[in-house]
Structures are given as structure tokens and as C-alpha cells.
Design a protein around this motif. Structure first.
Motif, PDB file in Angstrom:
ATOM      1  N   ALA A  27       0.835  -1.212   0.000  1.00 55.83           N
ATOM      2  CA  ALA A  27       0.000   0.000   0.000  1.00 55.83           C
ATOM      3  C   ALA A  27       0.867   1.259   0.000  1.00 55.83           C
ATOM      4  N   ASN A  28       1.922   1.192   0.852  1.00 52.15           N
ATOM      5  CA  ASN A  28       2.817   2.353   0.920  1.00 52.15           C
ATOM      6  C   ASN A  28       3.557   2.552  -0.388  1.00 52.15           C
ATOM      7  N   ALA A  29       4.033   1.469  -0.947  1.00 49.94           N
ATOM      8  CA  ALA A  29       4.760   1.571  -2.229  1.00 49.94           C
ATOM      9  C   ALA A  29       3.834   2.074  -3.320  1.00 49.94           C
ATOM     10  N   ASN A  30       2.570   1.613  -3.271  1.00 52.31           N
ATOM     11  CA  ASN A  30       1.598   2.043  -4.290  1.00 52.31           C
ATOM     12  C   ASN A  30       1.278   3.525  -4.149  1.00 52.31           C
ATOM     13  N   ARG A  31       1.114   3.967  -2.865  1.00 48.80           N
ATOM     14  CA  ARG A  31       0.828   5.402  -2.645  1.00 48.80           C
ATOM     15  C   ARG A  31       1.964   6.265  -3.161  1.00 48.80           C
ATOM     16  N   MET A  32       3.185   5.920  -2.825  1.00 46.05           N
ATOM     17  CA  MET A  32       4.331   6.705  -3.264  1.00 46.05           C
ATOM     18  C   MET A  32       4.491   6.660  -4.782  1.00 46.05           C
ATOM     19  N   LEU A  33       4.161   5.492  -5.355  1.00 49.63           N
ATOM     20  CA  LEU A  33       4.242   5.390  -6.812  1.00 49.63           C
ATOM     21  C   LEU A  33       3.221   6.313  -7.474  1.00 49.63           C
ATOM     22  N   ASN A  34       2.021   6.382  -6.866  1.00 48.10           N
ATOM     23  CA  ASN A  34       1.000   7.293  -7.419  1.00 48.10           C
ATOM     24  C   ASN A  34       1.443   8.752  -7.331  1.00 48.10           C
ATOM     25  N   VAL A  35       2.053   9.103  -6.181  1.00 45.26           N
ATOM     26  CA  VAL A  35       2.562  10.487  -6.031  1.00 45.26           C
ATOM     27  C   VAL A  35       3.609  10.780  -7.090  1.00 45.26           C
ATOM     28  N   THR A  36       4.523   9.845  -7.219  1.00 46.74           N
ATOM     29  CA  THR A  36       5.605  10.043  -8.191  1.00 46.74           C
ATOM     30  C   THR A  36       5.056  10.117  -9.611  1.00 46.74           C
ATOM     31  N   THR A  37       4.085   9.253  -9.909  1.00 43.98           N
ATOM     32  CA  THR A  37       3.487   9.252 -11.258  1.00 43.98           C
ATOM     33  C   THR A  37       2.791  10.578 -11.534  1.00 43.98           C
ATOM     34  N   GLY A  38       2.084  11.135 -10.508  1.00 46.59           N
ATOM     35  CA  GLY A  38       1.434  12.439 -10.673  1.00 46.59           C
ATOM     36  C   GLY A  38       2.439  13.537 -10.937  1.00 46.59           C
ATOM     37  N   GLN A  39       3.541  13.526 -10.183  1.00 42.70           N
ATOM     38  CA  GLN A  39       4.573  14.547 -10.381  1.00 42.70           C
ATOM     39  C   GLN A  39       5.255  14.366 -11.742  1.00 42.70           C
ATOM     40  N   GLN A  40       5.406  13.094 -12.101  1.00 43.58           N
ATOM     41  CA  GLN A  40       6.017  12.819 -13.415  1.00 43.58           C
ATOM     42  C   GLN A  40       5.110  13.333 -14.543  1.00 43.58           C
ATOM     43  N   ALA A  41       3.800  13.160 -14.355  1.00 46.64           N
ATOM     44  CA  ALA A  41       2.850  13.649 -15.369  1.00 46.64           C
ATOM     45  C   ALA A  41       2.905  15.181 -15.483  1.00 46.64           C
ATOM     46  N   LYS A  42       2.995  15.844 -14.320  1.00 38.96           N
ATOM     47  CA  LYS A  42       3.083  17.310 -14.333  1.00 38.96           C
ATOM     48  C   LYS A  42       4.375  17.781 -14.998  1.00 38.96           C
ATOM     49  N   SER A  43       5.472  17.096 -14.695  1.00 41.32           N
ATOM     50  CA  SER A  43       6.747  17.447 -15.335  1.00 41.32           C
ATOM     51  C   SER A  43       6.663  17.257 -16.838  1.00 41.32           C
ATOM     52  N   THR A  44       6.046  16.137 -17.239  1.00 39.17           N
ATOM     53  CA  THR A  44       5.883  15.878 -18.669  1.00 39.17           C
ATOM     54  C   THR A  44       5.057  16.986 -19.326  1.00 39.17           C
ATOM     55  N   GLU A  45       3.982  17.445 -18.647  1.00 35.57           N
ATOM     56  CA  GLU A  45       3.130  18.500 -19.183  1.00 35.57           C
ATOM     57  C   GLU A  45       3.894  19.809 -19.309  1.00 35.57           C
ATOM     58  N   LYS A  46       4.668  20.123 -18.268  1.00 38.81           N
ATOM     59  CA  LYS A  46       5.444  21.368 -18.289  1.00 38.81           C
ATOM     60  C   LYS A  46       6.511  21.342 -19.373  1.00 38.81           C
ATOM     61  N   LEU A  47       7.136  20.184 -19.538  1.00 40.03           N
ATOM     62  CA  LEU A  47       8.185  20.091 -20.555  1.00 40.03           C
ATOM     63  C   LEU A  47       7.607  20.116 -21.959  1.00 40.03           C
ATOM     64  N   SER A  48       6.460  19.524 -22.149  1.00 38.57           N
ATOM     65  CA  SER A  48       5.870  19.470 -23.488  1.00 38.57           C
ATOM     66  C   SER A  48       5.196  20.796 -23.868  1.00 38.57           C
ATOM     67  N   SER A  49       4.621  21.498 -22.870  1.00 39.85           N
ATOM     68  CA  SER A  49       3.943  22.775 -23.170  1.00 39.85           C
ATOM     69  C   SER A  49       4.888  23.964 -23.122  1.00 39.85           C
ATOM     70  N   GLY A  50       5.951  23.828 -22.343  1.00 38.71           N
ATOM     71  CA  GLY A  50       6.872  24.949 -22.162  1.00 38.71           C
ATOM     72  C   GLY A  50       6.410  25.924 -21.103  1.00 38.71           C
ATOM     73  N   TYR A  51       5.251  25.685 -20.505  1.00 37.43           N
ATOM     74  CA  TYR A  51       4.718  26.570 -19.476  1.00 37.43           C
ATOM     75  C   TYR A  51       4.830  25.928 -18.105  1.00 37.43           C
ATOM     76  N   ARG A  52       5.226  26.731 -17.129  1.00 35.00           N
ATOM     77  CA  ARG A  52       5.252  26.271 -15.748  1.00 35.00           C
ATOM     78  C   ARG A  52       3.849  26.245 -15.159  1.00 35.00           C
ATOM     79  N   ILE A  53       2.986  27.213 -15.655  1.00 33.66           N
ATOM     80  CA  ILE A  53       1.607  27.293 -15.181  1.00 33.66           C
ATOM     81  C   ILE A  53       0.692  26.919 -16.337  1.00 33.66           C
ATOM     82  N   ASN A  54       0.072  25.736 -16.243  1.00 33.01           N
ATOM     83  CA  ASN A  54      -0.856  25.293 -17.274  1.00 33.01           C
ATOM     84  C   ASN A  54      -2.310  25.383 -16.817  1.00 33.01           C
ATOM     85  N   ARG A  55      -2.495  25.537 -15.514  1.00 31.97           N
ATOM     86  CA  ARG A  55      -3.837  25.679 -14.936  1.00 31.97           C
ATOM     87  C   ARG A  55      -3.689  26.497 -13.657  1.00 31.97           C
TER      88      ARG A  55
END
Length: 475
Positions: free
Chosen positions: A10-38
Motif C-alpha cells: 500500500a505504501n509503495a503504491n501510494r508513493m508510486l501514485n505520487v511520483t506518477t502524478g509529479q512525473q505527469a506534471k513534469s511531462t506537461e510542463k516540458l511538453s507545453s513549455g509553461y510552468r503554469i498550465n492551470r
């Protein structure tokens, strides 16, 4: 050992979800070029950024507005360059026509060219436009405007502009003065009345001496004496009428001065003009170049009215100096009028805000022949051509003034554009710091999150395997 709650997984899954969310945000920022997308990315930053974007886009448009203004001003000023050239040619032609060596045929040819140039000035005024806005023909309905007064080239004339009227002061003329009016030379003669007014009384102790028609008299305060000043004269001594036994007076002496009389007063001798009674016109009957001062004032007034009516629909007028015997050195001239439109006025919006200080006003006067004061100008006679020179000079000055004003506006707009572009650049830089992604920093975060995601996936797999030991107990 439990199987219902695999907390490691459960703990590993929770941390993986956090990391995946942050990874998704980083991917969005890198692909859009904007730090603020919303807004959730940075609520305050988004508000500041959007306010800056509004300013940047407004200033970008304002800079374009100013550039459009420069183009409009350049269009108007360019057309006026050619109007200037035509007026200079008209001035050359008027000066040529004013010369006495030209024949009537020569002046007709000159007038034909002036008419063509005047028509072309009107055509340029009517057709010069920028983005369907006519720049040189004014704005609104035509209405009457006052025409400038001119001194007709007369020596010593002073014009004092009072708006609708002009106070005119002529140079005072005295007997014997030379004066040129409308190209003709005159000598100021003396009327009998003028000379009579110069004969004044003396005193008993200081008599005054006058020589009238070759005979010298002396006068006291009330009586007339012979040349010695000792013998009092009778009226009969002056008139030759033996019945006039009363003492002669100053008025009796004055009565001796009539048309053609010569009178010496001090060191100066005056000759009364011969101007037939009943047909007196201020002009000597024997020499038309000899006129009274009043006649000269009358003639000068007429020429000033004529010169001040050039380019007018309604001629200039004056209620005074209409007759030679009542003409004076001062009179009021009512300006002539000509109909044309008021100046075109438009505003250039050169800011991102609605503040009225962001408006730059451009005014362009009506530049047709009526507005320039050369409508219907004539140069087909020597005198008309002479007066036309002043009117054309005024027109050249008006065009120069308008071109100068347009040039000043253009220079101002160029500074405005430079300033706007500078503000846009600096504001864009500030907005970029708030809104744009720092690619280097975000790549570090992305790499970190990528590694953490892989580690999380591995740990989740390991945690899921940790409960497999329960099966050994069941065997």
C-alpha cells in the motif's frame, strides 16, 4: 504475518501514485513549455501573468496603431510636398507676370498655368487618403472662414488683426510727399483748405508773416497788416472792393487762398491744387499725378481692400475712406470670407489602457485652394499678379506650418513606438519568468521522478512478493 493488509504494498503504491502524478506534471510542463498550465499550478502567478499578458497584447497593438499613424502622417506629408512644389511654381509665375515687360498674351499663358496648378492642388486635396480616410480636405460641412488681410505692398501700412476685423493705419502723407499706389507714382498736393488751415493768428507783439500770391502780409491775433507790420489793412485792401472798409481779419486773409494760389509759410511754399468746384475729386485738374492726401488715402484703402479679397468668396469691406474728402489714415477692415471644411482631427491610441493620455491627436487643416487662400487667384494683370505674390506666400507658409506639425507628430510617434516596444520586451521577460518552464530545472525533476517511478514499481512488486511466505505455512 498478515495477508488482509499488505501495508508495504500500500505504501509503495501510494508513493508510486505520487511520483506518477509529479512525473505527469513534469511531462506537461516540458511538453507545453509553461510552468503554469492551470490555475492550480500557481493561482497567484496565473493572475499576475494574465494581467501582464493583457498589457503586452495591448501594447503590441498600440505600437501597431502608432506605426499606422506614422504611415498616415507620411502619406499626408508626402502629398503636401507636391503642393509645396506647385505653390512655388505659382509664386514664380506671379512674379513673372508682375513684371511690366509681359504682353497680355504672355499673362494669359501664365494665368492658364496658374489655373491648372490651382485645380491640381484641389485634386490632391480631394483624393489623398489613407485607409479610406481623406487626409487633406478637412472634415465636416463647409463653412465660412476669414481670409487674411494684406497691405497691398504699400509703404508704412500697419495691420492689426482683431479677429473678424483688421485695424489699418496708413502712413501720414504731407504736401510734397511722393507715394506709389497700385504701381502708379503720385505727388501729394495741397488743397486750398489745407493751406488755409496752416495760416494761424499771431499776437500783437509777435505777428506772423505769410506771402499769398506774391504779396506779403502780417497778422496779429485779430488783424491783418501789410508786409511792414505797421499798417493795418482794410478788407478792400485784400479784395479790391472799395466798399469793404472794415478791418481785415484772419479769415479774410484765408479767403484769398483758392485753387491755384501759392502761399509761402516760413521757408516752405505751397501751391493749392486746381480741383474744379462742384466736381472736386482730389485730383489736380491739370496734372493727374498730383492728388490730395485724402485722395491718396482713398486710393490706398481701395487697394488694401482689393489685396485682402484675394481667394475670398465674399470680398473684404470697409465703411470708411469711401470718399477723398473724408478719408483718414486709420480705418477698420472687415475680412473677406471663403468656404471650406474645418480641420480633420483623429486620435491615435498608443497605450494599453483607456486613459486619455494614451491618445495622440493629429490635426490636418483643409489644404485645398480655398483653405490655402489661393482660390480663383489671378495674375493676368500686373497689379493682380503683384497682389497674388502675397497670397501665395501666405499659402506656402500655411503648407510649411502643416508639414512641420506633421513632421513633429511623426517624430513623436517614432519615440512612442520605441518606448512601447521597450515596455513590451521588459514586460514579456517578466511574464516569462512567472509562466514559462525552466527546462533545465524541470528536466532534473523529470529525471528524478522517472527514477522514483521505476523504483516505486520495483518496490511495489517486491512488496507484493513479501506475502508469498504465508503459503509455506499452509503446506
Amino acid at each position: 504475518m498478515v495477508v488482509q493488509h499488505n501495508m508495504q504494498a500500500a505504501n509503495a503504491n501510494r508513493m508510486l501514485n505520487v511520483t506518477t502524478g509529479q512525473q505527469a506534471k513534469s511531462t506537461e510542463k516540458l511538453s507545453s513549455g509553461y510552468r503554469i498550465n492551470r490555475a492550480a499550478d500557481d493561482a497567484a502567478g496565473l493572475t499576475i501573468s494574465e494581467k501582464m499578458r493583457k498589457q503586452i497584447k495591448g501594447l503590441d497593438r498600440a505600437s501597431t496603431n502608432a506605426e499606422d499613424g506614422v504611415s498616415a502622417v507620411q502619406t499626408a506629408e508626402g502629398a503636401l510636398t507636391e503642393v509645396h512644389s506647385m505653390l512655388q511654381r505659382m509664386n514664380e509665375l506671379a512674379t513673372q507676370s508682375a513684371n511690366g515687360t509681359n504682353s497680355n498674351t504672355d499673362r494669359k499663358a501664365i494665368q492658364d498655368e496658374i489655373d491648372q496648378l490651382t485645380t491640381e492642388i484641389d485634386r490632391v486635396s480631394e483624393t489623398t487618403k489613407f485607409n479610406e480616410t481623406y487626409l487633406l480636405k478637412g472634415d465636416g460641412a463647409e463653412k465660412a472662414h476669414k481670409v487674411n488681410a494684406h497691405d497691398a505692398g504699400l509703404d508704412g501700412v500697419t495691420l492689426t488683426d482683431k479677429g473678424d476685423t483688421v485695424d489699418v493705419t496708413l502712413k501720414e502723407l504731407k504736401a510734397g510727399d511722393k507715394v506709389s499706389i497700385a504701381g502708379k507714382n503720385y505727388t501729394i498736393g495741397s488743397s486750398a483748405t489745407d493751406i488755409q488751415n496752416k495760416i494761424t493768428a499771431g499776437t500783437n507783439t509777435a505777428k506772423k508773416s505769410y506771402t499769398v500770391n506774391g504779396k506779403t502780409y502780417q497778422v496779429s491775433d485779430t488783424e491783418v497788416f501789410d508786409s511792414t507790420g505797421n499798417n493795418k489793412l482794410k478788407k478792400s485792401d485784400l479784395t479790391g472792393n472799395t466798399g469793404d472798409t472794415a478791418d481785415a481779419t484772419l479769415d479774410d486773409l484765408k479767403a484769398l487762398v483758392t485753387d491755384g494760389s501759392t502761399v509761402t509759410i516760413g521757408t516752405k511754399t505751397y501751391t493749392a491744387m486746381t480741383d474744379a468746384a462742384g466736381a472736386a475729386d482730389g485730383i489736380d485738374d491739370n496734372d493727374s499725378t498730383v492728388i490730395t492726401a485724402g485722395k491718396a488715402y482713398q486710393l490706398q484703402t481701395a487697394e488694401i481692400v482689393k489685396a485682402s479679397s484675394i481667394g475670398a468668396d465674399t470680398a473684404a469691406t470697409t465703411a470708411t475712406n469711401a470718399t477723398h474728402d473724408a478719408a483718414t489714415t486709420t480705418f477698420s477692415l472687415t475680412k473677406g470670407t471663403v468656404s471650406y471644411k474645418d480641420a480633420l482631427s483623429f486620435n491615435l491610441h498608443v497605450g494599453a489602457d483607456a486613459d486619455m493620455t494614451n491618445k495622440i491627436t493629429v490635426n490636418i487643416d483643409s489644404m485645398n485652394s480655398a483653405g490655402l487662400g489661393v482660390k480663383g487667384i489671378k495674375a493676368d494683370t500686373e497689379q493682380d499678379a503683384t497682389y497674388a505674390i502675397d497670397a501665395i506666400a501666405d499659402a506656402i507658409s500655411a503648407v510649411s506650418s502643416q508639414r512641420s506639425a506633421l513632421g513633429a507628430v511623426q517624430n513623436r510617434l517614432e519615440h512612442t513606438i520605441n518606448n512601447l516596444d521597450n515596455v513590451v520586451e521588459n514586460t514579456t521577460s517578466a511574464e516569462s519568468r512567472i509562466r514559462d518552464t525552466d527546462m533545465a530545472e524541470e528536466m532534473v525533476n523529470y529525471s528524478k521522478n522517472n527514477i522514483l517511478a521505476q523504483a516505486g514499481q520495483s518496490m511495489l512488486a517486491q512488496a507484493n512478493q513479501s506475502n508469498q511466505g504465508v503459503l509455506s505455512l499452509l503446506q
